[in-house]
Design a protein around this motif. Structure first.
Motif, PDB file in Angstrom:
ATOM      1  N   TRP A 149     -39.558 -22.183  42.964  1.00 47.87           N
ATOM      2  CA  TRP A 149     -38.201 -21.972  42.458  1.00 47.87           C
ATOM      3  C   TRP A 149     -38.215 -20.887  41.386  1.00 47.87           C
ATOM      4  CZ3 TRP A 149     -34.830 -26.977  41.783  1.00 47.87           C
ATOM      5  CH2 TRP A 149     -34.788 -27.655  43.014  1.00 47.87           C
ATOM      6  N   GLY A 150     -37.287 -19.951  41.515  1.00 51.13           N
ATOM      7  CA  GLY A 150     -37.114 -18.908  40.527  1.00 51.13           C
ATOM      8  C   GLY A 150     -35.687 -18.900  40.019  1.00 51.13           C
ATOM      9  N   ARG A 151     -35.223 -17.754  39.602  1.00 51.64           N
ATOM     10  CA  ARG A 151     -33.856 -17.621  39.095  1.00 51.64           C
ATOM     11  C   ARG A 151     -32.948 -17.148  40.222  1.00 51.64           C
ATOM     12  NH1 ARG A 151     -34.033 -13.925  33.856  1.00 51.64           N
ATOM     13  NH2 ARG A 151     -31.772 -14.250  34.112  1.00 51.64           N
ATOM     14  N   GLY A 152     -32.147 -18.072  40.743  1.00 51.55           N
ATOM     15  CA  GLY A 152     -31.241 -17.752  41.841  1.00 51.55           C
ATOM     16  C   GLY A 152     -31.918 -17.526  43.162  1.00 51.55           C
ATOM     17  N   GLN A 153     -33.197 -17.845  43.255  1.00 51.47           N
ATOM     18  CA  GLN A 153     -33.956 -17.673  44.489  1.00 51.47           C
ATOM     19  C   GLN A 153     -34.961 -18.815  44.647  1.00 51.47           C
ATOM     20  OE1 GLN A 153     -34.129 -12.807  43.983  1.00 51.47           O
ATOM     21  NE2 GLN A 153     -35.876 -13.861  44.881  1.00 51.47           N
ATOM     22  N   ARG A 154     -35.220 -19.184  45.890  1.00 54.22           N
ATOM     23  CA  ARG A 154     -36.238 -20.186  46.194  1.00 54.22           C
ATOM     24  C   ARG A 154     -37.001 -19.770  47.440  1.00 54.22           C
ATOM     25  NH1 ARG A 154     -32.970 -25.436  47.071  1.00 54.22           N
ATOM     26  NH2 ARG A 154     -31.258 -23.974  47.406  1.00 54.22           N
TER      27      ARG A 154
ATOM     28  N   ARG B 101     -34.408 -26.709  33.447  1.00 53.22           N
ATOM     29  CA  ARG B 101     -34.550 -27.346  34.767  1.00 53.22           C
ATOM     30  C   ARG B 101     -36.006 -27.604  35.099  1.00 53.22           C
ATOM     31  NH1 ARG B 101     -33.621 -23.259  39.469  1.00 53.22           N
ATOM     32  NH2 ARG B 101     -35.681 -22.635  38.679  1.00 53.22           N
ATOM     33  N   ASP B 102     -36.850 -26.600  34.929  1.00 52.27           N
ATOM     34  CA  ASP B 102     -38.260 -26.738  35.287  1.00 52.27           C
ATOM     35  C   ASP B 102     -38.953 -27.797  34.430  1.00 52.27           C
ATOM     36  OD1 ASP B 102     -37.683 -24.729  37.037  1.00 52.27           O
ATOM     37  OD2 ASP B 102     -38.814 -23.173  35.996  1.00 52.27           O
TER      38      ASP B 102
ATOM     39  N   GLY C 266     -28.927 -27.962  45.729  1.00 54.47           N
ATOM     40  CA  GLY C 266     -28.699 -26.534  45.857  1.00 54.47           C
ATOM     41  C   GLY C 266     -28.161 -25.913  44.584  1.00 54.47           C
ATOM     42  N   VAL C 267     -27.234 -26.602  43.942  1.00 54.11           N
ATOM     43  CA  VAL C 267     -26.676 -26.098  42.681  1.00 54.11           C
ATOM     44  C   VAL C 267     -27.781 -25.936  41.643  1.00 54.11           C
ATOM     45  CG1 VAL C 267     -25.158 -26.652  40.742  1.00 54.11           C
ATOM     46  CG2 VAL C 267     -24.359 -27.005  43.085  1.00 54.11           C
ATOM     47  N   ILE C 268     -28.645 -26.943  41.530  1.00 52.08           N
ATOM     48  CA  ILE C 268     -29.737 -26.899  40.552  1.00 52.08           C
ATOM     49  C   ILE C 268     -30.779 -25.840  40.948  1.00 52.08           C
ATOM     50  CG2 ILE C 268     -31.641 -28.223  39.558  1.00 52.08           C
ATOM     51  CD1 ILE C 268     -29.868 -30.736  39.956  1.00 52.08           C
ATOM     52  N   GLY C 269     -31.102 -25.807  42.225  1.00 52.85           N
ATOM     53  CA  GLY C 269     -32.125 -24.876  42.692  1.00 52.85           C
ATOM     54  C   GLY C 269     -31.722 -23.425  42.569  1.00 52.85           C
ATOM     55  N   GLN C 270     -30.432 -23.145  42.625  1.00 54.84           N
ATOM     56  CA  GLN C 270     -29.965 -21.759  42.595  1.00 54.84           C
ATOM     57  C   GLN C 270     -29.506 -21.299  41.206  1.00 54.84           C
ATOM     58  OE1 GLN C 270     -31.325 -21.247  46.075  1.00 54.84           O
ATOM     59  NE2 GLN C 270     -30.160 -19.532  45.258  1.00 54.84           N
ATOM     60  N   LEU C 271     -29.789 -22.072  40.187  1.00 49.35           N
ATOM     61  CA  LEU C 271     -29.469 -21.618  38.831  1.00 49.35           C
ATOM     62  C   LEU C 271     -30.121 -20.265  38.565  1.00 49.35           C
ATOM     63  CD1 LEU C 271     -29.979 -24.941  36.821  1.00 49.35           C
ATOM     64  CD2 LEU C 271     -27.792 -23.821  37.287  1.00 49.35           C
ATOM     65  N   ASP C 272     -29.390 -19.358  37.893  1.00 50.83           N
ATOM     66  CA  ASP C 272     -29.974 -18.045  37.629  1.00 50.83           C
ATOM     67  C   ASP C 272     -30.057 -17.684  36.149  1.00 50.83           C
ATOM     68  OD1 ASP C 272     -27.313 -17.601  37.111  1.00 50.83           O
ATOM     69  OD2 ASP C 272     -26.982 -16.256  38.802  1.00 50.83           O
ATOM     70  N   SER C 273     -29.584 -18.571  35.279  1.00 45.79           N
ATOM     71  CA  SER C 273     -29.721 -18.353  33.839  1.00 45.79           C
ATOM     72  C   SER C 273     -31.158 -18.655  33.417  1.00 45.79           C
ATOM     73  CB  SER C 273     -28.755 -19.267  33.074  1.00 45.79           C
ATOM     74  OG  SER C 273     -29.140 -19.408  31.723  1.00 45.79           O
ATOM     75  N   LYS C 274     -31.753 -17.775  32.628  1.00 45.73           N
ATOM     76  CA  LYS C 274     -33.132 -17.973  32.192  1.00 45.73           C
ATOM     77  C   LYS C 274     -33.281 -19.276  31.413  1.00 45.73           C
ATOM     78  CE  LYS C 274     -36.897 -15.729  29.679  1.00 45.73           C
ATOM     79  NZ  LYS C 274     -37.322 -14.510  28.923  1.00 45.73           N
ATOM     80  N   LEU C 275     -32.355 -19.541  30.489  1.00 45.29           N
ATOM     81  CA  LEU C 275     -32.422 -20.764  29.703  1.00 45.29           C
ATOM     82  C   LEU C 275     -32.253 -21.997  30.580  1.00 45.29           C
ATOM     83  CD1 LEU C 275     -32.555 -22.296  27.038  1.00 45.29           C
ATOM     84  CD2 LEU C 275     -30.090 -21.887  26.747  1.00 45.29           C
TER      85      LEU C 275
END
Length: 387
Positions: free
Chosen positions: A214-219, A362-363, A348-357
């Protein structure tokens, strides 16, 4: 012999046809595509769906599948969020969608007739049965795994196209179900998730057992198939209907073996991800029932979509064998799939988060949850072990 029409010959549709035939029904299948088959890559078959297939006599799933491995979750740079050893979860088996579709089709018998190149345009019902109107883009093909009967449902051809008549209609015609639209035009239909999915099969050997990153807005996730190939999938936040992106560039800086998998992939499937918003429509409308994505399309975050369609077919078979009203099918399947639709959407909502904070928080939460899950799994093993 009682008669049914199944609209749609995907995994859910062919499983429903098998179930109906084994309950003593003659079945006519109407499929819009010119040829039968499944487009896609790998698929997870969870224990509940595997049990239904076994009950229906579908053979060869275990031989064609590879048991999934608990491979954990990583950050884009390869650092572990949750390691495999910390997970104590139920695992699916993995195989190719086309293989699973063929194995189910092989179970179809002589009481099933299939018409391809056929699009349903109308559905009307009365106290005695249902009439389905359809158009064909080419001469319809009849048959099943073997030779089909002249007509599992009575049919005729007129100026408005072909008409088919049966006691029951199963709408397994997908997320954009035409039959669902005819039954409930007020229903808003599919909603866009906010992200696009990419899928492929990599022809390469890797030692890594797979898992998700999982990354920022990408998985990105991958798993091994029984023949040694690697099924992978990826997501990225995108506007719907956009131009095809180069998935290799999107994940070029991610940890190995992700770039290697993409480099070893010949063809990439790209699909904008939609689901059906809740509350879901009733699954039964008189003599017409909804099944699979037509009833409860969900995002692929839990890998449960096709399995839920298979379980729908199993529930339908149980209802018919018990002589229950069709409402029992709705009572069993709508609550269960509503939970999956909601849960998958939330993942999906959690996995696609793109804010660094937000991703950092989340992680950290997922890492703590993984450790807790591992401790609970170990405790269950101790409690269940013989004294």
């Amino acid at each position: 012999m009682r008669t049914a029409i199944v609209v749609g010959a995907g995994i859910g549709g062919v499983t429903a046809a098998v179930a109906l035939e084994q309950c003593g029904w003659q079945v006519t299948m109407l499929e819009r595509a010119a040829e039968l088959g499944e487009v896609g890559a790998g698929i997870s078959v969870w224990p509940g769906a595997a049990a239904v297939l076994e009950e229906l006599g579908v053979e060869g799933v275990a031989k064609a599948a590879r048991l999934g491995e608990a491979a954990g979750m990583r950050r884009w740079d390869g650092r572990w969020i949750v390691e495999a050893a910390e997970l104590g979860i139920e695992l699916p088996v993995m195989l190719h969608r086309a293989q699973l579709h063929q194995l189910i089709r092989d179970r179809l018998g002589s009481a099933v007739t299939i018409h391809t190149g056929t699009t349903v345009t109308g559905v009307t019902q009365d106290s005695d049965g249902v009439t389905v109107t359809a158009t064909s883009v080419a001469p319809a093909s009849a048959g099943s795994g073997g030779a089909g009967p002249a007509g599992a449902a009575s049919g005729s051809v007129g100026a408005g196209g072909a008409e088919y008549r049966a006691e029951l209609v199963v709408a397994a015609d997908g997320i954009r179900s035409g039959i669902r639209g005819l039954l409930a035009s007020e229903y808003k239909g599919p909603r866009y998730s906010g992200y696009t999915a990419y899928r492929g099969i990599a022809e390469v050997e890797v030692e890594d057992s797979g898992g998700e990153t999982w990354g920022r807005g990408q998985r990105f996730g991958f798993a091994k198939l029984i023949d040694g190939r690697i099924y992978w999938y990826a997501t990225a936040n995108r506007e719907p209907g956009g131009a095809d992106d180069d998935v290799k560039e999107l994940f070029a800086n991610w940890h190995e073996p992700i770039p290697a998998l993409l480099a070893a992939t010949r063809a990439v499937l790209r699909n904008d991800i939609y689901d059906l918003p809740t509350p879901l429509l009733p699954f039964v409308h008189g003599r017409v029932l909804l099944l699979g994505d037509a009833a409860h399309a969900m995002t692929p975050n839990m890998g449960r979509g096709a399995c839920s369609a298979i379980e729908d077919a199993g529930a339908l078979a149980r209802v018919l064998r018990a002589g229950k009203d069709l409402s029992a099918y709705d009572a069993e399947r709508r609550p269960a799939t509503t939970k999956l639709v909601k849960r998958s959407h939330q993942i999906g909502v959690i996995g696609q988060l793109d804010s660094k904070l937000a991703c950092t928080v989340r992680d950290a939460v997922l890492a703590m949850g993984g450790k807790t899950a591992g401790l609970l799994a170990k405790r269950r093993k101790v409690e269940q072990s013989p004294v």
